[in-house]
Design a protein around this motif. Structure first.
Motif, PDB file in Angstrom:
ATOM      1  N   ARG A 232       0.770  -1.230  -0.079  1.00 13.13           N
ATOM      2  CA  ARG A 232       0.151  -0.053  -0.051  1.00 13.13           C
ATOM      3  C   ARG A 232       0.855   1.211  -0.058  1.00 13.13           C
ATOM      4  O   ARG A 232       1.847   1.474   0.905  1.00 13.13           O
ATOM      5  CB  ARG A 232      -1.111  -0.082   1.043  1.00 13.13           C
ATOM      6  N   PHE A 233       0.475   2.244  -0.952  1.00 14.11           N
ATOM      7  CA  PHE A 233       1.419   3.362  -0.940  1.00 14.11           C
ATOM      8  C   PHE A 233       0.355   4.444  -0.297  1.00 14.11           C
ATOM      9  O   PHE A 233      -0.465   4.806  -0.986  1.00 14.11           O
ATOM     10  CB  PHE A 233       1.976   3.835  -2.471  1.00 14.11           C
ATOM     11  N   PRO A 234       0.829   5.183   0.567  1.00 11.32           N
ATOM     12  CA  PRO A 234       0.024   6.085   1.113  1.00 11.32           C
ATOM     13  C   PRO A 234      -0.310   7.388   0.298  1.00 11.32           C
ATOM     14  O   PRO A 234       0.811   7.572  -0.632  1.00 11.32           O
ATOM     15  CB  PRO A 234       0.716   6.395   2.476  1.00 11.32           C
ATOM     16  N   ALA A 235      -1.249   7.864   0.345  1.00  7.85           N
ATOM     17  CA  ALA A 235      -1.750   9.086  -0.598  1.00  7.85           C
ATOM     18  C   ALA A 235      -0.438  10.153  -0.506  1.00  7.85           C
ATOM     19  O   ALA A 235      -0.027  10.819  -1.469  1.00  7.85           O
ATOM     20  CB  ALA A 235      -3.000   9.846  -0.189  1.00  7.85           C
ATOM     21  N   ARG A 236       0.146  10.536   0.868  1.00  5.24           N
ATOM     22  CA  ARG A 236       1.037  11.520   0.994  1.00  5.24           C
ATOM     23  C   ARG A 236       2.288  11.114   0.171  1.00  5.24           C
ATOM     24  O   ARG A 236       2.903  12.007  -0.415  1.00  5.24           O
ATOM     25  CB  ARG A 236       1.205  11.558   2.575  1.00  5.24           C
ATOM     26  N   LEU A 237       2.700   9.900   0.227  1.00  3.25           N
ATOM     27  CA  LEU A 237       3.819   9.418  -0.468  1.00  3.25           C
ATOM     28  C   LEU A 237       3.679   9.560  -1.919  1.00  3.25           C
ATOM     29  O   LEU A 237       4.599  10.324  -2.733  1.00  3.25           O
ATOM     30  CB  LEU A 237       4.022   8.170   0.144  1.00  3.25           C
ATOM     31  N   ILE A 238       2.640   9.304  -2.492  1.00  2.65           N
ATOM     32  CA  ILE A 238       2.150   9.433  -3.856  1.00  2.65           C
ATOM     33  C   ILE A 238       2.119  10.486  -4.347  1.00  2.65           C
ATOM     34  O   ILE A 238       2.877  11.025  -5.389  1.00  2.65           O
ATOM     35  CB  ILE A 238       0.913   8.711  -4.264  1.00  2.65           C
ATOM     36  N   ARG A 239       1.511  11.654  -3.590  1.00  2.00           N
ATOM     37  CA  ARG A 239       1.622  13.214  -3.945  1.00  2.00           C
ATOM     38  C   ARG A 239       2.809  13.588  -3.842  1.00  2.00           C
ATOM     39  O   ARG A 239       3.261  14.284  -4.894  1.00  2.00           O
ATOM     40  CB  ARG A 239       0.721  13.601  -2.743  1.00  2.00           C
ATOM     41  N   ALA A 240       3.784  13.157  -2.821  1.00  2.00           N
ATOM     42  CA  ALA A 240       5.064  13.929  -2.905  1.00  2.00           C
ATOM     43  C   ALA A 240       5.889  13.314  -4.166  1.00  2.00           C
ATOM     44  O   ALA A 240       6.693  13.954  -4.871  1.00  2.00           O
ATOM     45  CB  ALA A 240       6.010  13.216  -1.675  1.00  2.00           C
ATOM     46  N   ILE A 241       5.733  12.039  -4.794  1.00  3.92           N
ATOM     47  CA  ILE A 241       6.312  11.489  -5.671  1.00  3.92           C
ATOM     48  C   ILE A 241       5.933  12.378  -6.972  1.00  3.92           C
ATOM     49  O   ILE A 241       6.414  12.546  -8.003  1.00  3.92           O
ATOM     50  CB  ILE A 241       6.276   9.867  -6.154  1.00  3.92           C
ATOM     51  N   GLU A 242       4.439  12.510  -7.160  1.00  4.31           N
ATOM     52  CA  GLU A 242       3.974  13.316  -8.223  1.00  4.31           C
ATOM     53  C   GLU A 242       4.468  14.731  -8.289  1.00  4.31           C
ATOM     54  O   GLU A 242       4.339  15.440  -9.527  1.00  4.31           O
ATOM     55  CB  GLU A 242       2.441  13.400  -8.251  1.00  4.31           C
ATOM     56  N   ARG A 243       5.061  15.172  -7.378  1.00  4.71           N
ATOM     57  CA  ARG A 243       5.371  16.378  -7.420  1.00  4.71           C
ATOM     58  C   ARG A 243       6.668  16.531  -8.155  1.00  4.71           C
ATOM     59  O   ARG A 243       7.385  17.582  -8.418  1.00  4.71           O
ATOM     60  CB  ARG A 243       5.937  17.024  -5.754  1.00  4.71           C
ATOM     61  N   CYS A 244       7.267  15.350  -8.484  1.00  5.72           N
ATOM     62  CA  CYS A 244       8.624  15.385  -9.387  1.00  5.72           C
ATOM     63  C   CYS A 244       8.126  15.423 -10.618  1.00  5.72           C
ATOM     64  O   CYS A 244       9.135  15.379 -11.523  1.00  5.72           O
ATOM     65  CB  CYS A 244       9.270  14.061  -8.829  1.00  5.72           C
ATOM     66  N   ALA A 245       6.930  15.495 -10.974  1.00  5.19           N
ATOM     67  CA  ALA A 245       6.647  15.647 -12.582  1.00  5.19           C
ATOM     68  C   ALA A 245       7.019  16.841 -13.182  1.00  5.19           C
ATOM     69  O   ALA A 245       7.199  17.724 -12.470  1.00  5.19           O
ATOM     70  CB  ALA A 245       4.964  15.546 -12.509  1.00  5.19           C
TER      71      ALA A 245
END
Length: 307
Positions: A232-245
């Motif tokens: 399970r990938f927490p939403a906060r972690l996914i959001r942090a990764i997506e900031r690298c877009a």
């Protein structure tokens, strides 16, 4: 030395996991990584194990090389898949002769190139049976036999949808001779704390080591989701990764992943975790960065800071 002895000596242990390389070049690169991580003085290291024949041999070769060429305590993974009793007995005999004292007993998955593999041909269908087999196998250099660890799944075992039965099965492995539990990777410490509490309620009192894998690339995160079924990938972690877009460079994503893993470790240490096991993917950079972020230069100092 058995891993349980190391756990008894330290309030918190720190360990690393490697997988056997496929080529001579990769083998030398891995040993350079091991040399770098040896400077951190880990409590022990482990080597994964595949069901295929060549992978089995590479695991044994790497474990023995670590045993002979470093001062590290080595743990070999061993699975029951694709094995007869005689084959498993021969593997344990080889380890005994080589001075390997510790085994992580796993049910394991069939080789990817053997779709539809019939597990009824295996000597054991469950890790519990393998644990009992190892526990009954003599290891002449050590009259106590082999030290045995097993896997735990904070987010739930992918093959056991019933979370109540899951802890019953885990307790059977412990009752069969497992001396400690090393968990699958997780990204939300609440899952680990809940798992630890449920183990206590189920009467499981052996040490539980937390498995941590820092994300170092977006592609790696996707592969991680494929390999660690149910992760399970927490939403906060996914959001942090997506900031690298939009580029998602490895440097950008790695900074996020290492920061996340560092905060996981801080929280686990504050909660008196018995051990932290780093899934290194045969690289040293992320693990070394986490140590630096925690403010220490090696695991000895880190253990001293939490005792």
């Amino acid at each position: 030395m058995h891993i349980i002895d190391i756990l008894d000596q330290h309030q918190t242990t720190f360990s690393f996991e490697f997988f056997p390389p496929k080529t001579t070049k990769a083998s030398e690169e891995l040993f350079q990584t091991i040399s770098q991580l040896q400077e951190l003085q880990p409590s022990f290291v482990s080597v994964t194990y595949g069901a295929g024949g060549t992978t089995r041999d590479r695991t044994h070769e790497l474990i023995v090389r670590i045993q002979n060429e470093t001062n590290l305590t080595a743990v070999s993974h061993l699975t029951s898949v694709c094995h007869t009793r005689d084959e498993l007995r021969a593997i344990l005999d080889r380890y005994a002769v080589s001075g390997i004292e510790n085994i992580l007993a796993l049910r394991g998955d069939p080789p990817r190139d053997q779709s539809g593999y019939d597990r009824s041909n295996d000597a054991f269908q469950y890790a519990e049976e393998l644990v009992r087999f190892i526990a009954s196998h003599p290891n002449p250099p050590n009259p106590r036999g082999f030290g045995i660890g097993v896997a735990g799944f904070p987010e739930g075992h992918p093959c056991t949808p019933n979370r109540l039965h899951e802890l019953d099965y885990l307790k059977r492995k412990v009752d069969g001779g497992a001396q400690y539990i090393c968990t699958q990777l997780f990204f939300d410490n609440r899952d680990f704390f809940d798992f630890r509490e449920r183990c206590e309620m189920a009467g499981i009192s052996v040490p539980i080591i937390a498995g941590i894998m820092p994300i170092t690339s977006r592609q790696g995160m996707v592969r991680m989701a494929d390999l660690a079924l149910g992760a399970r990938f927490p939403a906060r972690l996914i959001r942090a990764i997506e900031r690298c877009a939009p580029d998602y460079t490895n440097e950008q994503v790695s900074k996020v992943g290492i920061h996340w893993a560092t905060e996981q470790c801080r929280d686990l240490l504050d909660a008196h975790v018995r051990g932290i096991h780093f899934y290194t993917l045969n690289k040293s950079d992320a693990t070394r960065q986490i140590y630096q972020n925690l403010g220490v230069k090696d695991s000895i100092a880190l253990r001293s800071s939490v005792t």
